[in-house]
Scaffold this active site. Structure first.
Site, PDB file in Angstrom:
ATOM      1  N   GLY B  12       0.808  -1.216   0.000  1.00 38.34           N
ATOM      2  CA  GLY B  12       0.000   0.000   0.000  1.00 38.34           C
ATOM      3  C   GLY B  12       0.841   1.266   0.000  1.00 38.34           C
ATOM      4  O   GLY B  12       0.460   2.270  -0.596  1.00 38.34           O
ATOM      5  N   ASN B  13       2.012   1.217   0.646  1.00 34.57           N
ATOM      6  CA  ASN B  13       2.826   2.434   0.749  1.00 34.57           C
ATOM      7  C   ASN B  13       3.458   2.832  -0.583  1.00 34.57           C
ATOM      8  O   ASN B  13       4.061   3.884  -0.700  1.00 34.57           O
ATOM      9  CB  ASN B  13       3.891   2.298   1.840  1.00 34.57           C
ATOM     10  CG  ASN B  13       4.872   1.175   1.536  1.00 34.57           C
ATOM     11  OD1 ASN B  13       4.563   0.268   0.749  1.00 34.57           O
ATOM     12  ND2 ASN B  13       6.034   1.227   2.144  1.00 34.57           N
ATOM     13  N   LYS B 140     -11.176  -9.013   9.026  1.00 30.07           N
ATOM     14  CA  LYS B 140     -10.477  -7.892   8.386  1.00 30.07           C
ATOM     15  C   LYS B 140     -11.279  -6.598   8.549  1.00 30.07           C
ATOM     16  O   LYS B 140     -12.362  -6.435   7.965  1.00 30.07           O
ATOM     17  CB  LYS B 140     -10.315  -8.227   6.903  1.00 30.07           C
ATOM     18  CG  LYS B 140      -9.724  -7.129   6.072  1.00 30.07           C
ATOM     19  CD  LYS B 140      -8.214  -7.140   6.089  1.00 30.07           C
ATOM     20  CE  LYS B 140      -7.654  -5.958   5.316  1.00 30.07           C
ATOM     21  NZ  LYS B 140      -6.232  -5.754   5.605  1.00 30.07           N
ATOM     22  N   LYS B 226      -3.480  -9.388  -0.479  1.00 22.06           N
ATOM     23  CA  LYS B 226      -2.945  -9.131  -1.819  1.00 22.06           C
ATOM     24  C   LYS B 226      -1.695  -9.957  -2.141  1.00 22.06           C
ATOM     25  O   LYS B 226      -1.422 -10.248  -3.311  1.00 22.06           O
ATOM     26  CB  LYS B 226      -2.677  -7.651  -2.045  1.00 22.06           C
ATOM     27  CG  LYS B 226      -1.445  -7.148  -1.358  1.00 22.06           C
ATOM     28  CD  LYS B 226      -0.659  -6.175  -2.184  1.00 22.06           C
ATOM     29  CE  LYS B 226       0.673  -5.901  -1.553  1.00 22.06           C
ATOM     30  NZ  LYS B 226       1.077  -6.555  -0.336  1.00 22.06           N
ATOM     31  N   LYS B 291       3.126 -12.565   3.727  1.00 20.13           N
ATOM     32  CA  LYS B 291       4.166 -12.551   2.693  1.00 20.13           C
ATOM     33  C   LYS B 291       4.969 -13.853   2.731  1.00 20.13           C
ATOM     34  O   LYS B 291       5.260 -14.455   1.680  1.00 20.13           O
ATOM     35  CB  LYS B 291       5.101 -11.349   2.889  1.00 20.13           C
ATOM     36  CG  LYS B 291       4.414 -10.005   2.666  1.00 20.13           C
ATOM     37  CD  LYS B 291       5.393  -8.856   2.755  1.00 20.13           C
ATOM     38  CE  LYS B 291       4.714  -7.504   2.895  1.00 20.13           C
ATOM     39  NZ  LYS B 291       3.365  -7.332   2.402  1.00 20.13           N
TER      40      LYS B 291
END
Lengths: 328, 328
Positions: B12-13, B140, B226, B291
């Protein structure tokens, strides 16, 4: 021999009708009805679909305006970005309605449609000229109505905005409506078409971009007419036909007068003569003008056939059995 | 021989950082910086880009909430539609930043990049299971914070919503975060990849859909991680490498302790042992968990290489000269 290609341009009422607010229930119902009509076109044509986005982009602009105040304080994004958002929104809803109908019909053996017909929505930009006279004369009203006080406040914050009074209903921002030159993603669309996909592209007339001197591109706050952009799309994919679907079954001479008469077929020369003579009546000024302009351009650029009709007559019109057909 | 394929997952960053609100200026600046790093990867790889959408979808949900009250009275659309809108928004901004950098670099001869490298953003859905246990246990948090009073009101209007108290900051809606099964548009993506396009796909983890008994599909209000969706995307395009770009240059053992130690390379067996031993430290619980899970899945499904690093080290990491590489 591969099936011929048709570009289908859907009017805003294919998604949100009249005074509807655009709830998900309304949009899904309207879109499913329209998709059901498009389904009839699949057996004989390869299809690229384009669509309007007026009500949807209006909603986003209103929501951003509402969310820009405390306690929300969210940023207002420019119109080109809002346009990209509507392409995602409408494309997603439309592709799934159509996909589900394909699955249902093919499993019931009702249509000569293979289940493997797949659909894709792509973010599409349309190139316009920096020097388009529209940039000096913004005419397309967009977004919320404001009071004079609000309008003056906005003008102070955004000196680049043009605000007009809109028929006594309040003040509105107007943006340029430049002429589309070409679809920026035409190679991507042609690749997908060649590989058998149904493509949803250039929603809302495409996101308008200009080319800078170093060939880089920049989004602009403008609205390209979706039928004129659809004509460019049809040219860029070498479409055999261009179908403009709207809320009238045919183009009418002397529309909404006692002498009203539907046209089954006309040549582009006849159409130009009718326009010169003002033969379509006063109602033409609305949304039919750009449709006829788009039809003339498509035929003059070498296109073979334009049909103008309601979604429910799309398949029949492409066979010359309904609607108005415009030919060279 | 064609260049190898890499799927790049952006955090997102890459678009909106820390406490930024997500104005167009902020987003374009951040995206251009990230695109500049991705540019270095182009000469040696075929690229599929995926990205998060947390701040953007949060803004849309807040704006819809704000716009649902008088005088606006605009409809609130479900989360799957909001997700499609962010794919349009972010894809549009990212593709043009990258495209402009390609044009600039290639015209200055600085990179072995042909100007004809073209980019496309596609609306992408991810299939999840109706029976995923996540649907019974939404975790979430999404959208605005509410007071207890507001939360109760929303719960009355939408009995299907789950509301939780979020660490003393107020009440929030939580939605399921189901496991991704496959990318629905994988054929479309592979076609585009085969034809040399850079593809932006599966933004925000993809729009989650479930398959109904008659094989039709329905969007669901959920959020797919994601990086886990990126792993499915990497599998679906037979990627040679999967690059997870985030805000840390490497994966660290004993992260944020005096014994912190960066990992240059580890096998998937070593990674699993580290996880079992809790060797990464307490900070793992945040975003690194999914991740590492995605990395394990990619390698176990036959993938050759996962790199985890910052965007600025992406090209070097893919050559084994930076970041953390995970191998079979």
């Amino acid at each position: 021999m591969p099936k011929p290609i048709v570009v289908i341009a859907l009017g805003g009422n294919a998604m949100i009708q009249g005074n509807q607010r655009g709830t998900i229930e309304e949009q899904v119902k309207n879109i499913t009805e329209t998709a059901q009509q498009i389904l009839q076109v699949i057996p004989n044509w390869r299809i690229v679909i384009t669509h309007g986005n007026g009500p949807q982009v209006g909603n986003i602009m209103l929501q951003m305006e509402a969310g820009s105040h405390p306690p929300y304080n969210r940023p207002i994004l420019p119109m080109d970005v809002c346009g990209a958002m509507t392409q995602g929104q409408i494309g997603y809803l439309f592709q799934n309605s159509l996909r589900n109908l394909v699955i249902k019909e093919s499993s019931q053996g009702r249509l000569e449609i293979r289940k493997k017909v797949k659909i894709i929505t792509i973010i599409t930009q349309v190139v316009v000229s920096k020097d388009d006279p529209a940039f000096k004369n913004p005419t397309k009203p967009v977004g919320p109505f404001y009071t004079l006080e609000q309008a003056n406040l906005i003008k102070k914050e955004h000196p680049e905005f043009t605000m007009i009074e809109d028929a006594g209903r309040g003040y509105r921002r107007v943006v340029p409506s430049p002429d589309p030159i070409k679809i920026y993603e035409r190679e991507q669309i042609n690749t997908l078409l060649l590989n058998g996909f149904i493509i949803i592209a250039s929603g809302g007339g495409g996101i308008p971009i200009v080319k800078n001197e170093d060939e880089t591109i920049s989004g602009v706050e403008a609205v390209v007419d979706k039928d004129l952009a659809g004509e460019r799309l049809a040219g860029d994919v070498n479409a055999d036909a261009f179908a403009i679907l709207t809320d009238t079954d045919k183009v009418y001479l002397n529309y909404k007068t006692p002498k009203q008469k539907g046209i089954d077929q006309m040549s582009v020369a006849e159409l130009e003569q009718y326009l010169k003579d003002g033969a379509f009546g006063k109602k033409l000024k609305g949304s039919m003008g750009p449709k006829l302009k788009a039809a003339i351009r498509f035929i003059k650029a070498g296109g073979k056939k334009v049909v103008i009709t309601k979604p429910e007559f799309a398949a029949a019109a492409l066979e010359g059995k309904a609607g108005t057909t415009i030919i060279p």
